[in-house]
Design a protein around this motif. Structure first.
Motif, mmCIF file in Angstrom:
data_model
loop_
_atom_site.group_PDB
_atom_site.id
_atom_site.type_symbol
_atom_site.label_atom_id
_atom_site.label_comp_id
_atom_site.label_asym_id
_atom_site.label_seq_id
_atom_site.Cartn_x
_atom_site.Cartn_y
_atom_site.Cartn_z
ATOM 1 N N THR A 62 32.977 40.258 54.320
ATOM 2 C CA THR A 62 34.365 40.952 53.897
ATOM 3 C C THR A 62 33.850 42.564 53.274
ATOM 4 O O THR A 62 34.685 43.338 53.291
ATOM 5 N N TYR A 89 35.184 46.290 54.423
ATOM 6 C CA TYR A 89 35.767 47.100 53.164
ATOM 7 C C TYR A 89 35.085 48.510 53.415
ATOM 8 O O TYR A 89 35.660 49.452 53.368
ATOM 9 N N PRO A 140 38.151 51.074 54.179
ATOM 10 C CA PRO A 140 38.892 50.915 52.837
ATOM 11 C C PRO A 140 40.245 50.796 52.890
ATOM 12 O O PRO A 140 40.838 50.256 52.371
ATOM 13 N N HIS A 190 42.112 47.774 54.401
ATOM 14 C CA HIS A 190 42.111 46.637 53.150
ATOM 15 C C HIS A 190 43.165 47.043 52.198
ATOM 16 O O HIS A 190 44.115 46.166 51.691
ATOM 17 N N PHE A 213 40.588 40.564 52.286
ATOM 18 C CA PHE A 213 40.621 41.894 52.037
ATOM 19 C C PHE A 213 40.228 42.081 50.489
ATOM 20 O O PHE A 213 40.950 41.563 49.652
ATOM 21 N N THR A 255 37.596 39.286 46.739
ATOM 22 C CA THR A 255 36.802 40.330 45.826
ATOM 23 C C THR A 255 35.873 40.011 44.887
ATOM 24 O O THR A 255 36.194 39.184 44.040
#
Length: 533
Positions: free
Chosen positions: A44, A48, A52, A55, A69, A179
């Motif tokens: 992931t 990104y 970027p 995402h 994302f 995240t």
């Protein structure tokens, strides 16, 4: 003159992290932690760095909620690039384990039904002596790991564990599985292994004040970070929670229910406790828990039921943790070993129909079908709780795939006062949670068919009839906003689970069975009326 004493502010999140990712049991267990690092975290983050803005755009699409994302906008590429490099360096042993597990599956592809003995000498080094090659009764080759040995290998590194403390003004938090937690202004990050006694101090600071110097020393905070620590503290001490004085249950949101007896015993099921964010709906918080919790009881090893964030916050005031006995496959890591690794001293794994009796409290593990995409996951149990006159069953996400199960349980369980039943009946596809653990990716048809599902209205009603439940509480729907960061569920009254739960409540009403869908908080005292909000 005495020094001022401080408690942790009630609006401060204390989030456990593993390598900067929200901690959940699969990140603690060495093999599943390694596979998540390799196939979820790095994949992931690399996506990104490469795209970027893709995402950032995906996070504006509600249909992609819960997808892979990063919730960091498109401006933090260099920080994520640095985290990728750090991850590859610091998690080297875990990433080697992930690679060697892949090699092991390729080796097993050579198994032809004959003896496995010739393959052991070709096992990857990190798995030698910690892996058993087996056949299922149907003849498929499989791999079993000795997790206890892996916890003593370089693949398990408590030095990767830490905590992020931050103020919250709402229940919104970046999705846990996609995240990592980067530093933000006002945040305090500390390297703090989960087994450290400092976690007990953090947990007790919700209620027991201490001098700033003592807190700082225990947490290893010094210099210019002292002012930041102090900003997370308050001299206001919450009032002690009065004993229930009667038998009651309290719903804390999602699948978390507190049961207390008139004799002073207490039990907390699937602990996930909200913070005092000031947002709606009204909720019970840590301030509403008793001074001591005799038993924590966990139904299954998913992040919204076995939440390390709440578990570590309560460790200082817990007697015994009861978990389902596991099966030991790669997709079914031991919850008992994971909780022992993070510092719980009394963890008991109960098999089907095993029980604990303690004064006016009886707790029994019941069989649990479904919710795990037809994988060989055995770390799951519904729980029968008898508290004086109350007889309750917490079935969480159990899917009544075969009504004969509850027909068998009826003479064992006796007639229920209340059945708590989850109805997230259109759950995520198998790959959403388990994809990074599988040796080969499922086809799209397989992935869509095999979901993390609870019961629909027809299956739920069959369970209610079998158990002759006097009352039904639909729960574990992921509706509360403080759960969204681990469930990715945005409540929708037109969703399949909501429509199915409405159908069930109506069907129960037609049968004269009181039924409701719990939300926010609720309470029942003895066998009397309910107060809910």
């Amino acid at each position: 003159m005495s020094l001022p004493l401080y408690c942790l502010r009630p609006d401060v999140v204390v989030e456990p992290l593993v390598a900067r990712w929200h901690a959940w049991p699969h990140l603690v267990s060495p093999a599943t932690g390694a596979l998540n690092a390799q196939h979820r975290h790095l994949k992931t983050m690399e996506s990104y760095v490469a795209m970027p803005q893709v995402h950032a755009a995906a996070l504006r699409d509600p249909a992609l909620l819960g997808g892979p994302f990063l919730d960091l906008g498109g401006e933090r590429v260099e920080e994520i690039r640095a985290l990728i490099d750090w991850t590859r360096a610091r998690q080297g042993p875990a990433l080697r384990l992930a690679a060697e597990l892949a090699a092991c599956w390729k080796l097993l592809a050579e198994a032809d039904g004959l003896a496995m003995a010739p393959l052991y000498g070709r096992l990857p080094e990190s798995l030698r002596g910690a892996a058993e090659l087996v056949y299922t009764p149907a003849g498929a080759p499989d791999l079993r790991l000795d997790e206890a040995l892996l916890y003593r290998s370089p693949a398990y590194d408590p030095g990767l564990q830490g905590v992020m403390l931050r103020h919250v003004a709402s229940d919104e938090r970046p999705f846990a599985f996609s995240t990592p937690r980067l530093d933000e202004p006002g945040d305090l990050y500390l390297e703090l292994p989960f087994a450290s006694p400092a976690w007990d101090l953090l947990g007790s600071l919700r209620r027991r004040p201490r001098p700033l110097a003592e807190i700082a020393e225990a947490l290893g905070v010094e210099g210019d970070r002292l002012a930041l620590l102090e900003s997370l503290l308050t001299e206001a001490v919450p009032a002690a929670t009065a004993p229930a004085g009667t038998t009651r249950w309290r719903y804390f949101g999602h699948a978390c229910v507190l049961v207390e007896t008139a004799g002073g015993k207490s039990l907390l099921v699937d602990p996930v406790i909200a913070y005092e964010s000031g947002a709606a709906p009204e909720r019970f918080t840590a301030a509403d828990l008793p001074e001591w919790i005799d038993y924590l009881v966990i139904t299954h090893n998913h992040a919204d039921h076995a939440q390390i964030e709440t578990l570590l916050a309560l460790r200082w005031k817990v007697g015994t943790v009861l978990v389902p006995a596991g099966g030991g496959s790669l997709v079914d890591p031991s919850l008992k070993l994971a909780l022992e690794a993070i510092g719980f001293r009394d963890v008991r794994a109960l098999g089907s129909l095993e029980e604990v009796v303690d004064g006016d409290l009886r707790i029994a593990a019941l069989p649990f079908l479904g919710e795990h995409a037809d994988l060989d996951v055995r770390t799951k149990a519904a729980w029968l709780v008898e508290a004086e006159r109350l007889r309750l069953v917490f079935a969480a996400d159990s899917n009544n795939l075969d009504p004969a199960l509850y027909d068998r349980l009826r003479p064992i369980v006796g007639r229920l006062d209340t059945l708590f039943l989850g109805m997230e009946c259109k759950g995520a596809p198998m790959s959403w949670l388990y994809g990074c653990l599988l040796p080969t990716a499922p086809s799209r048809a397989q992935d869509q068919a095999r979901r993390l599902d609870g019961s629909d209205s027809a299956r739920a009603l069959a369970a209610i009839r079998s158990l002759e439940a006097r009352r039904v509480c639909v729960y574990a729907m992921g509706l509360e906003p403080w759960l969204k960061f681990v469930t990715s569920i945005a409540p929708d009254p037109e969703s399949v689970p909501m429509r199915e739960s409405e159908k069930l409540i109506a069907a129960c009403g037609a049968l004269g069975i009181p039924a409701e869908r719990l939300y926010g908080r609720a309470e029942t005292i003895s066998a009397g009326a309910t107060a809910s909000s």
